[in-house]
Scaffold this active site. Sequence first.
Site, short mmCIF file in Angstrom:
data_model
loop_
_atom_site.label_atom_id
_atom_site.label_comp_id
_atom_site.label_asym_id
_atom_site.label_seq_id
_atom_site.Cartn_x
_atom_site.Cartn_y
_atom_site.Cartn_z
N LYS A 22 0.81 -1.15 0.04
CA LYS A 22 -0.02 0.00 0.01
C LYS A 22 0.89 1.30 0.02
O LYS A 22 2.12 1.19 0.41
CB LYS A 22 -0.88 0.03 1.29
CG LYS A 22 -0.28 0.10 2.76
CD LYS A 22 0.06 1.45 2.83
CE LYS A 22 0.80 1.63 4.32
NZ LYS A 22 1.39 3.03 4.51
N PRO A 104 9.95 -4.33 -0.27
CA PRO A 104 10.69 -4.20 0.78
C PRO A 104 10.35 -4.06 2.21
O PRO A 104 9.25 -3.70 2.43
CB PRO A 104 11.31 -2.77 0.28
CG PRO A 104 11.15 -2.62 -1.26
CD PRO A 104 9.71 -3.58 -1.49
N LEU A 109 5.36 0.63 3.36
CA LEU A 109 4.28 -0.14 2.28
C LEU A 109 3.54 -1.07 2.88
O LEU A 109 2.90 -1.82 2.36
CB LEU A 109 5.29 -0.60 1.33
CG LEU A 109 6.11 0.32 0.37
CD1 LEU A 109 7.15 -0.54 -0.56
CD2 LEU A 109 5.35 1.36 -0.22
N ASP A 146 -2.68 -1.19 10.23
CA ASP A 146 -2.94 -1.16 8.79
C ASP A 146 -3.50 -2.41 8.59
O ASP A 146 -3.96 -2.67 7.20
CB ASP A 146 -1.52 -1.32 8.11
CG ASP A 146 -1.07 0.35 8.11
OD1 ASP A 146 -1.86 1.35 8.27
OD2 ASP A 146 0.02 0.39 8.00
#
Length: 306
Positions: A22, A104, A109, A146
């Site tokens: 994301k 990564p 992300l 998240d």
Amino acid sequence: MDALSGRQASVYSSTTWRSYAKINLYLEVLKKRRDNYHNIETIFQTVSLYDELTFMDDTLVSMTCSGENLEAGTSNLVYRAAMMLKEYTGYPRGARIQLVKKIPVSAGLAGGSGNAAATLIALNKLWDLRLSVPQLFPLARKLGADVTYCLYGGTVAATLRGDFLSPLPAASGLWFVLVHPPIAVPAAQVYGHPQLGHSKETQFAGRTPGFRKAIRAFAVGDMEGAVFNRMEAPVFSTYKNLAVIKQQILDSGCEAAAMSGSGPTMFGVCRSQQQALRVAENLKQRGVTYRTHIAALTPVGVERIA
């Protein structure tokens, strides 16, 4: 039928899933809550960079990881998600989990959060638990703010801790250039940084004029007006090279650029794959040698592929 649980045995002995990365197209940090988290306002977007996870029926829960230097033990979010689901439902068996990392690590992300979301959804299927996605929310929230979003993915306005979700219409045709400098940016350090500041408009997530303005800009395709990250100021004050990379992304042909989450990944917004490829090539010519990905929009956070 499983004699211990009374559940119908799953028809799958092995299943493979993708969990997508994301980015935060918009990120505002509001005041600290009583539980020591901050309220935020953000526009989440999943993109086509992904990890793969394979789940195999087994007597115990175990996992291996390849592709990135990542601990595969009991502290890994995948293992924790599996054990939490097993304990929550009383399921008597386990799973052997193979994680192939392509996103990564510690890059802003939500790679680990997406892995955890994929684990909850995949094992719900593999173990034939028959829980709905909303029934997985309490576990997702315990694993991280998240994770709840990653159960769904797509284009979402999120408030409170980032786990109160409102889907938005996707902006068709967008592509992104992701640049991943090899820098570790501790999120806790950013949230406690004196230069973070907060929106002075209100402490109530979802109600600030700035957030409403960004959503309106996004709706009409004004990415320059929509893209923003409050965390850039404190992060750039410590990691000045990230501000340079952002400017290089803009100078290479993107109409908007920002840091994702607490970084260090920087992204630029493009209108086509061809434009994204040109920007990536321009970045190379400007001497940017960091790991770079070209990514499209994806409508889901987790997807079964086998």
